[in-house]
Design a protein around this motif. Structure first.
Motif, PDB file in Angstrom:
ATOM      1  N   ARG A  98       0.826  -1.211   0.000  1.00  0.00           N
ATOM      2  CA  ARG A  98       0.000   0.000   0.000  1.00  0.00           C
ATOM      3  C   ARG A  98       0.862   1.262   0.000  1.00  0.00           C
ATOM      4  O   ARG A  98       0.490   2.272  -0.582  1.00  0.00           O
ATOM      5  N   THR A 154       2.268   1.682  -3.564  1.00  0.00           N
ATOM      6  CA  THR A 154       1.286   2.063  -4.576  1.00  0.00           C
ATOM      7  C   THR A 154       0.606   3.395  -4.221  1.00  0.00           C
ATOM      8  O   THR A 154      -0.424   3.724  -4.787  1.00  0.00           O
ATOM      9  N   THR A 155       1.147   4.126  -3.284  1.00  0.00           N
ATOM     10  CA  THR A 155       0.666   5.451  -2.849  1.00  0.00           C
ATOM     11  C   THR A 155      -0.680   5.427  -2.143  1.00  0.00           C
ATOM     12  O   THR A 155      -1.319   6.461  -1.962  1.00  0.00           O
ATOM     13  N   LEU A 156      -1.127   4.242  -1.713  1.00  0.00           N
ATOM     14  CA  LEU A 156      -2.400   4.192  -0.991  1.00  0.00           C
ATOM     15  C   LEU A 156      -2.230   4.577   0.473  1.00  0.00           C
ATOM     16  O   LEU A 156      -3.197   4.901   1.158  1.00  0.00           O
ATOM     17  N   ARG A 162       0.554   6.546   3.303  1.00  0.00           N
ATOM     18  CA  ARG A 162       1.761   7.358   3.433  1.00  0.00           C
ATOM     19  C   ARG A 162       2.695   6.718   4.448  1.00  0.00           C
ATOM     20  O   ARG A 162       2.254   6.332   5.520  1.00  0.00           O
ATOM     21  N   TYR A 210      -2.080  -1.811 -10.736  1.00  0.00           N
ATOM     22  CA  TYR A 210      -2.371  -2.365  -9.412  1.00  0.00           C
ATOM     23  C   TYR A 210      -3.576  -3.275  -9.482  1.00  0.00           C
ATOM     24  O   TYR A 210      -4.617  -2.893 -10.024  1.00  0.00           O
ATOM     25  N   GLY A 257      -5.742  -5.144  -6.822  1.00  0.00           N
ATOM     26  CA  GLY A 257      -5.924  -5.231  -5.373  1.00  0.00           C
ATOM     27  C   GLY A 257      -6.609  -6.522  -4.957  1.00  0.00           C
ATOM     28  O   GLY A 257      -6.873  -7.400  -5.772  1.00  0.00           O
ATOM     29  N   GLN A 258      -6.902  -6.600  -3.661  1.00  0.00           N
ATOM     30  CA  GLN A 258      -7.560  -7.805  -3.151  1.00  0.00           C
ATOM     31  C   GLN A 258      -9.024  -7.850  -3.556  1.00  0.00           C
ATOM     32  O   GLN A 258      -9.611  -8.912  -3.671  1.00  0.00           O
ATOM     33  N   GLY A 259      -9.615  -6.669  -3.732  1.00  0.00           N
ATOM     34  CA  GLY A 259     -11.029  -6.621  -4.113  1.00  0.00           C
ATOM     35  C   GLY A 259     -11.180  -6.599  -5.628  1.00  0.00           C
ATOM     36  O   GLY A 259     -10.247  -6.918  -6.361  1.00  0.00           O
ATOM     37  N   ASN A 260     -12.370  -6.212  -6.072  1.00  0.00           N
ATOM     38  CA  ASN A 260     -12.637  -6.115  -7.508  1.00  0.00           C
ATOM     39  C   ASN A 260     -12.436  -4.688  -7.976  1.00  0.00           C
ATOM     40  O   ASN A 260     -13.059  -3.765  -7.455  1.00  0.00           O
ATOM     41  N   GLY A 261     -11.557  -4.528  -8.951  1.00  0.00           N
ATOM     42  CA  GLY A 261     -11.304  -3.199  -9.475  1.00  0.00           C
ATOM     43  C   GLY A 261     -12.505  -2.605 -10.187  1.00  0.00           C
ATOM     44  O   GLY A 261     -12.745  -1.416 -10.162  1.00  0.00           O
ATOM     45  N   GLY A 267     -16.353  -1.707 -10.754  1.00  0.00           N
ATOM     46  CA  GLY A 267     -17.524  -1.460  -9.920  1.00  0.00           C
ATOM     47  C   GLY A 267     -18.608  -2.473 -10.226  1.00  0.00           C
ATOM     48  O   GLY A 267     -18.855  -2.786 -11.385  1.00  0.00           O
ATOM     49  N   GLU A 308      -6.210  -3.301   8.902  1.00  0.00           N
ATOM     50  CA  GLU A 308      -7.579  -3.131   8.413  1.00  0.00           C
ATOM     51  C   GLU A 308      -8.187  -1.841   8.922  1.00  0.00           C
ATOM     52  O   GLU A 308      -8.706  -1.042   8.171  1.00  0.00           O
ATOM     53  N   ALA A 351      -5.893   1.421   7.977  1.00  0.00           N
ATOM     54  CA  ALA A 351      -5.447   1.671   6.603  1.00  0.00           C
ATOM     55  C   ALA A 351      -6.405   2.551   5.833  1.00  0.00           C
ATOM     56  O   ALA A 351      -7.545   2.697   6.195  1.00  0.00           O
ATOM     57  N   GLU A 377     -18.498   0.737  -3.092  1.00  0.00           N
ATOM     58  CA  GLU A 377     -17.287   0.618  -3.901  1.00  0.00           C
ATOM     59  C   GLU A 377     -16.027   0.567  -3.044  1.00  0.00           C
ATOM     60  O   GLU A 377     -15.009   0.023  -3.459  1.00  0.00           O
ATOM     61  N   THR A 389     -16.114  -3.180  -2.113  1.00  0.00           N
ATOM     62  CA  THR A 389     -15.809  -4.152  -3.161  1.00  0.00           C
ATOM     63  C   THR A 389     -14.409  -3.958  -3.742  1.00  0.00           C
ATOM     64  O   THR A 389     -13.857  -4.890  -4.301  1.00  0.00           O
ATOM     65  N   SER A 405     -13.382  -1.224  -5.873  1.00  0.00           N
ATOM     66  CA  SER A 405     -13.173  -0.396  -7.057  1.00  0.00           C
ATOM     67  C   SER A 405     -12.747   1.030  -6.681  1.00  0.00           C
ATOM     68  O   SER A 405     -12.068   1.700  -7.462  1.00  0.00           O
TER      69      SER A 405
END
Lengths: 332, 249
Positions: free
Chosen positions: A53, A56-58, A60, A86, A88-92, A94, A329, A332, B79, B82, B84
């Motif tokens: 994170r 990937t600049t998510l 600091r 990137y 990620g763990q989720g779905n990019g 929507g 969690e 973050a 979002e 999930t 996104s």
């Protein structure tokens, strides 16, 4: 000629959880060269996602520096974002959007023209076998289809550096193999530099040329899977006897033969960890036979990355870590 | 290369797409305002200055905008859950564009809902003054951009706690609604309630929308309403942009 894609110096991240400071990542020094495929391996809460994170600049960094694809993550985050991909763990994508629309809008986000984004989306839809579902709403796609769409989203702008956070979590074995195949192909065809986090040993072992083992926010080992195994974990010989007493006597005798071996006995089961186990096993068996210690069963196992981790930390990767996952969690 | 405007357009059109594909979702979210229109408006007595409908309908337009726009953060919340939103944060999209594009999209459902309410009430004797009504929609556009931005900010703050988003949204929604005099006039209320009402920016928006819908354009009420809506828009966007910037700090 290779240049450095990632260089971190003293990269550190603290979280405050219930008025306590948790050091998720402690002074990480990591360099990744162009074209490498690196796996960050560690139990849950080891700090690998936090590291990702920050890169990937998510997130600091609390202190330290990181230069990613030629840009500083703190001073020039957009410069970094422009050049990395990137997944990620989720779905990019929507869930209420159509798959193809999301690919195009992702392309627009990276400054592609509508036309370029559209043709690139079509290309990725074809190569990731998404044609049948590309014009459907994402929420109606299966888990495997969504994951392939995530990969397409991450690749829309053909990044030179790709980050994947636990890419195979939640996938069935078939889709996992499929994912590995895509990762390999991407490397072979484009030479993309890739950094992935995983707590699946097999994944790190099979995919990565370099494994960085992280535990409690620090790098504890960094090498090819083969060298890690030969340096940090010997072979394992597991012997079973009919009686506990025989196992006990075999333990003393075995240690006399296999110098530097580590022996663990549980009841009638004796486990020896040593180098060159396959060659030593016949000698051990002969010796036990001479001492009238009948061996009921024997098994010689090559080391796994789990053995490496066990050797380095005294804990197994398979036992889910109790580290700072919750802290990551919530903070973050 | 991208600019702030092109980034905002990217986010805006992405947000708008599901709405355009499924316009009924917009109408579905107006169920409550429509119920008030059907079951509450007939209870209102006709007062001297015109029919009750003429007074009530503009309020329902505001109410519908209030309900829909204040809940819009739930889309972002989803979002965030999930993944996104995270994907967009890693993209080079400018942080302000991530919220401005979303907030601007709120104007569209508001316009659709206003049109639906007007069309439904026309046969029952509601008189539409087109010029004033269009100006009222401009005021509401400003207001919904600000409120939408605040709703997204709430989503960013609540993050993984969906219940918290709804708890805060519901807790604020009804006092705002009642104190703005949407359902019943505040004029005859006790002093403390009138004071509370005067502190509510929505009151000025409702008053302005009401007089505009009735064709009265040049009045102090309209001026205050524009000012209040503009203030909500500016403050909402300011807070939202700040919140979005801080998510990756």
């Amino acid at each position: 000629m290779t240049s450095t894609m990632i260089r971190t110096r003293g990269l550190t991240r603290h979280f405050t959880v219930k008025r306590q400071t948790v050091e998720a990542v402690k002074g990480l020094d990591l360099s990744v060269a162009e074209g490498e495929l690196v796996a960050l391996l560690g139990p849950n809460g080891a700090g690998k996602s936090t590291t990702l994170r920050m890169l990937t600049t998510l997130l600091r960094p609390t202190s330290g520096t990181a230069e990613v694809a030629g840009h500083d993550v703190i001073r020039d985050p957009r410069g970094v974002r422009n050049r990395i991909g990137y997944i990620g763990q989720g779905n990019g994508a929507g869930h209420s959007q159509r798959a193809r629309d999301e690919l195009i809008s992702q392309g627009r986000a990276y400054g592609m023209s509508v036309r370029a984004a559209r043709s690139r989306a079509a290309e990725l839809v074809a190569s990731l076998d998404l044609e049948a579902v590309a014009d459907r709403v994402v929420s109606t796609l299966s888990g495997g289809q969504r994951r392939r769409l995530d990969i397409a989203m991450g690749l829309i702008h053909a990044p030179e550096l790709l980050f994947l956070d636990e890419p195979s979590t939640g996938l069935d074995p078939q889709n996992r193999a499929n994912l590995a195949e895509h990762i390999r192909r991407l490397r072979a065809e484009r030479g993309t530099t890739m950094v992935l986090t995983t707590h699946y040993l097999e994944e790190a072992d099979q995919l990565a040329e370099r494994v960085v083992v992280i535990d409690h926010g620090r790098i504890i080992a960094d090498d090819t899977p083969a060298r890690l195994k030969s340096a940090h974990a010997g072979d394992r010989i597991v012997l079973e006897f009919d009686h506990d007493d025989e196992a006990r006597r075999a333990q003393a005798r075995g240690l006399g033969i296999a110098e530097g071996a580590v022996a663990v006995r549980e009841g009638n089961r004796l486990e020896l960890r040593l180098d060159g186990g396959a060659r030593l096993a016949p000698k051990l068996l002969r010796s036990f036979d001479e001492a009238h210690l009948p061996v009921a069963s024997v098994e010689v196992a090559r080391p796994t990355l789990d053995d490496v981790f066990l050797n380095l930390t005294g804990r197994s990767l398979r036992e889910e870590g109790t580290g700072t996952a919750d802290a990551e969690e919530s903070a973050a | 290369m991208t600019t702030f405007v092109s980034d905002t357009t990217t986010v805006f059109s992405r947000e708008l797409r599901p709405v355009l594909r499924d316009p009924f979702s917009v109408i579905f979210s107006m169920l409550q305002p429509l119920l008030f229109l059907a079951l509450f408006a007939p209870l209102l007595p006709d007062t001297g200055g015109g029919s009750a409908l003429q007074w009530f309908v503009p309020g329902i337009v505001v109410m519908s905008c209030l309900f829909g726009t204040s809940a819009t953060g739930a889309n972002l919340l989803f979002e965030i859950q999930t993944g996104s939103h995270e994907r967009m944060l890693v993209s080079p999209l400018r942080r302000p564009a991530l919220i401005v594009g979303r907030a601007l999209k709120e104007i569209v459902p508001m316009l659709v809902q206003a049109a639906v309410i007007v069309l439904i009430t026309l046969p029952f004797g509601f008189t539409l003054h087109v010029g004033g009504a269009l100006l009222a929609l401009v005021v509401l556009a400003l207001f919904s951009v600000g409120l939408g931005s605040l709703s997204y900010t709430l989503a960013l703050a609540a993050r993984n706690k969906e219940w918290m988003f709804w708890a805060v949204q519901q807790t604020l929604l009804f006092p705002l609604l009642l104190l703005a005099g949407i359902l019943l006039p505040i004029d005859n209320a006790p002093g403390w309630l009138r004071t509370a009402s005067q502190l509510n920016p929505l009151t000025y928006v409702v008053d302005a929308v009401r007089v505009l819908f009735n064709g009265e354009v040049f009045s102090a009420t309209v001026g205050y309403g524009v000012l209040a809506a503009f203030a909500v828009g500016a403050v909402g966007l300011g807070i939202g942009v700040r919140a979005m910037r801080r998510t990756t700090a």
